[in-house]
Motif scaffolding. Structure first.
Motif, PDB file in Angstrom:
ATOM      1  N   ARG A   9      15.674  42.814 -14.601  1.00  0.00           N
ATOM      2  CA  ARG A   9      16.529  42.107 -13.636  1.00  0.00           C
ATOM      3  C   ARG A   9      16.012  40.689 -13.402  1.00  0.00           C
ATOM      4  O   ARG A   9      16.766  39.729 -13.389  1.00  0.00           O
ATOM      5  CB  ARG A   9      16.565  42.897 -12.323  1.00  0.00           C
ATOM      6  CG  ARG A   9      17.154  42.155 -11.166  1.00  0.00           C
ATOM      7  CD  ARG A   9      18.619  42.410 -11.052  1.00  0.00           C
ATOM      8  NE  ARG A   9      19.116  41.815  -9.812  1.00  0.00           N
ATOM      9  CZ  ARG A   9      20.251  41.148  -9.747  1.00  0.00           C
ATOM     10  NH1 ARG A   9      21.020  41.038 -10.804  1.00  0.00           N
ATOM     11  NH2 ARG A   9      20.646  40.634  -8.614  1.00  0.00           N
ATOM     12  N   TYR A  10      14.727  40.568 -13.230  1.00  0.00           N
ATOM     13  CA  TYR A  10      14.106  39.284 -12.895  1.00  0.00           C
ATOM     14  C   TYR A  10      14.195  38.280 -14.056  1.00  0.00           C
ATOM     15  O   TYR A  10      14.561  37.129 -13.858  1.00  0.00           O
ATOM     16  CB  TYR A  10      12.645  39.517 -12.507  1.00  0.00           C
ATOM     17  CG  TYR A  10      11.965  38.305 -11.937  1.00  0.00           C
ATOM     18  CD1 TYR A  10      12.220  37.897 -10.627  1.00  0.00           C
ATOM     19  CD2 TYR A  10      11.039  37.585 -12.683  1.00  0.00           C
ATOM     20  CE1 TYR A  10      11.580  36.800 -10.085  1.00  0.00           C
ATOM     21  CE2 TYR A  10      10.391  36.492 -12.153  1.00  0.00           C
ATOM     22  CZ  TYR A  10      10.670  36.090 -10.852  1.00  0.00           C
ATOM     23  OH  TYR A  10      10.026  34.998 -10.319  1.00  0.00           O
ATOM     24  N   PHE A  11      13.850  38.745 -15.248  1.00  0.00           N
ATOM     25  CA  PHE A  11      13.785  37.835 -16.396  1.00  0.00           C
ATOM     26  C   PHE A  11      15.057  37.811 -17.232  1.00  0.00           C
ATOM     27  O   PHE A  11      15.142  37.079 -18.221  1.00  0.00           O
ATOM     28  CB  PHE A  11      12.592  38.182 -17.293  1.00  0.00           C
ATOM     29  CG  PHE A  11      11.261  37.837 -16.681  1.00  0.00           C
ATOM     30  CD1 PHE A  11      10.905  36.523 -16.450  1.00  0.00           C
ATOM     31  CD2 PHE A  11      10.361  38.843 -16.343  1.00  0.00           C
ATOM     32  CE1 PHE A  11       9.677  36.191 -15.898  1.00  0.00           C
ATOM     33  CE2 PHE A  11       9.131  38.525 -15.782  1.00  0.00           C
ATOM     34  CZ  PHE A  11       8.785  37.196 -15.557  1.00  0.00           C
ATOM     35  N   GLY A  12      16.060  38.617 -16.866  1.00  0.00           N
ATOM     36  CA  GLY A  12      17.308  38.617 -17.612  1.00  0.00           C
ATOM     37  C   GLY A  12      17.188  39.266 -18.976  1.00  0.00           C
ATOM     38  O   GLY A  12      17.856  38.865 -19.931  1.00  0.00           O
ATOM     39  N   THR A  13      16.329  40.267 -19.056  1.00  0.00           N
ATOM     40  CA  THR A  13      16.153  41.004 -20.308  1.00  0.00           C
ATOM     41  C   THR A  13      16.757  42.391 -20.132  1.00  0.00           C
ATOM     42  O   THR A  13      17.315  42.703 -19.092  1.00  0.00           O
ATOM     43  CB  THR A  13      14.658  41.139 -20.663  1.00  0.00           C
ATOM     44  OG1 THR A  13      14.008  41.877 -19.632  1.00  0.00           O
ATOM     45  CG2 THR A  13      13.996  39.780 -20.836  1.00  0.00           C
ATOM     46  N   SER A  14      16.586  43.217 -21.135  1.00  0.00           N
ATOM     47  CA  SER A  14      17.016  44.607 -21.062  1.00  0.00           C
ATOM     48  C   SER A  14      15.844  45.464 -20.579  1.00  0.00           C
ATOM     49  O   SER A  14      14.703  45.214 -20.991  1.00  0.00           O
ATOM     50  CB  SER A  14      17.441  45.062 -22.455  1.00  0.00           C
ATOM     51  OG  SER A  14      17.443  46.458 -22.547  1.00  0.00           O
ATOM     52  N   PRO A  15      16.109  46.481 -19.769  1.00  0.00           N
ATOM     53  CA  PRO A  15      15.020  47.402 -19.426  1.00  0.00           C
ATOM     54  C   PRO A  15      14.417  48.053 -20.670  1.00  0.00           C
ATOM     55  O   PRO A  15      13.225  48.336 -20.720  1.00  0.00           O
ATOM     56  CB  PRO A  15      15.692  48.460 -18.541  1.00  0.00           C
ATOM     57  CG  PRO A  15      16.948  47.838 -18.052  1.00  0.00           C
ATOM     58  CD  PRO A  15      17.352  46.831 -19.084  1.00  0.00           C
ATOM     59  N   LEU A  16      15.257  48.264 -21.688  1.00  0.00           N
ATOM     60  CA  LEU A  16      14.757  48.865 -22.928  1.00  0.00           C
ATOM     61  C   LEU A  16      13.745  47.973 -23.638  1.00  0.00           C
ATOM     62  O   LEU A  16      12.873  48.471 -24.344  1.00  0.00           O
ATOM     63  CB  LEU A  16      15.912  49.194 -23.874  1.00  0.00           C
ATOM     64  CG  LEU A  16      16.690  50.458 -23.531  1.00  0.00           C
ATOM     65  CD1 LEU A  16      17.881  50.628 -24.464  1.00  0.00           C
ATOM     66  CD2 LEU A  16      15.797  51.676 -23.574  1.00  0.00           C
ATOM     67  N   TYR A  17      13.865  46.671 -23.465  1.00  0.00           N
ATOM     68  CA  TYR A  17      12.868  45.757 -24.049  1.00  0.00           C
ATOM     69  C   TYR A  17      11.473  46.151 -23.561  1.00  0.00           C
ATOM     70  O   TYR A  17      10.544  46.303 -24.350  1.00  0.00           O
ATOM     71  CB  TYR A  17      13.186  44.311 -23.666  1.00  0.00           C
ATOM     72  CG  TYR A  17      12.099  43.339 -24.054  1.00  0.00           C
ATOM     73  CD1 TYR A  17      11.966  42.914 -25.369  1.00  0.00           C
ATOM     74  CD2 TYR A  17      11.195  42.863 -23.111  1.00  0.00           C
ATOM     75  CE1 TYR A  17      10.961  42.034 -25.733  1.00  0.00           C
ATOM     76  CE2 TYR A  17      10.194  41.978 -23.463  1.00  0.00           C
ATOM     77  CZ  TYR A  17      10.074  41.565 -24.776  1.00  0.00           C
ATOM     78  OH  TYR A  17       9.085  40.695 -25.134  1.00  0.00           O
ATOM     79  N   TRP A  18      11.348  46.342 -22.247  1.00  0.00           N
ATOM     80  CA  TRP A  18      10.053  46.655 -21.650  1.00  0.00           C
ATOM     81  C   TRP A  18       9.604  48.071 -21.994  1.00  0.00           C
ATOM     82  O   TRP A  18       8.426  48.305 -22.296  1.00  0.00           O
ATOM     83  CB  TRP A  18      10.114  46.454 -20.137  1.00  0.00           C
ATOM     84  CG  TRP A  18      10.451  45.035 -19.815  1.00  0.00           C
ATOM     85  CD1 TRP A  18      11.672  44.545 -19.433  1.00  0.00           C
ATOM     86  CD2 TRP A  18       9.591  43.907 -19.920  1.00  0.00           C
ATOM     87  NE1 TRP A  18      11.608  43.177 -19.286  1.00  0.00           N
ATOM     88  CE2 TRP A  18      10.339  42.760 -19.578  1.00  0.00           C
ATOM     89  CE3 TRP A  18       8.250  43.752 -20.263  1.00  0.00           C
ATOM     90  CZ2 TRP A  18       9.793  41.489 -19.562  1.00  0.00           C
ATOM     91  CZ3 TRP A  18       7.697  42.479 -20.254  1.00  0.00           C
ATOM     92  CH2 TRP A  18       8.462  41.360 -19.910  1.00  0.00           C
ATOM     93  N   MET A  19      10.526  49.017 -21.982  1.00  0.00           N
ATOM     94  CA  MET A  19      10.173  50.392 -22.316  1.00  0.00           C
ATOM     95  C   MET A  19       9.783  50.509 -23.794  1.00  0.00           C
ATOM     96  O   MET A  19       8.865  51.255 -24.141  1.00  0.00           O
ATOM     97  CB  MET A  19      11.318  51.344 -21.997  1.00  0.00           C
ATOM     98  CG  MET A  19      11.649  51.458 -20.504  1.00  0.00           C
ATOM     99  SD  MET A  19      10.263  51.905 -19.431  1.00  0.00           S
ATOM    100  CE  MET A  19       9.880  53.548 -20.024  1.00  0.00           C
TER     101      MET A  19
END
Length: 101
Positions: free
Chosen positions: A60-70
């Protein structure tokens, strides 16, 4: 995501690709994410994993996908576990051979 990302803890990627370029420090990011600074500090130090909650907040903060981080976390976990257990798994687990009719 590059191959080298799989051998880096997600906290390292977070620091190099997001904190530094945006001029953010731990306290500011923790406040903006609504998480304790020590939790974020542990992630950045490689002592804590990226959880689904943290992935959603970072996305949400960086405008990425949650899947990117997971995916960063999963790739890292597989890399580390593979390094440690590869020989044992190769020795103990035999591939399934399908019967040829």
């Amino acid at each position: 995501m590059s191959h080298s990302d799989s051998s880096q803890h997600p906290g390292t990627v977070l620091r190099k690709r997001f904190l530094v370029p945006h001029g953010l420090d731990v306290d500011r990011l923790a406040t903006d994410l609504g998480v304790p600074a020590n939790r974020l500090d542990d992630v950045l130090a490689g002592q804590r994993s990226i959880t689904a909650d943290m992935a959603l907040r970072l996305a949400r903060y960086f405008g990425t996908s949650p899947l990117y981080w997971m995916n960063l976390q999963s790739r890292f976990d597989l890399h580390v576990t593979g390094q440690v257990l590869a020989g044992e798994i190769e020795r103990d687990v035999q591939p399934l051979h399908k019967d040829v009719a």
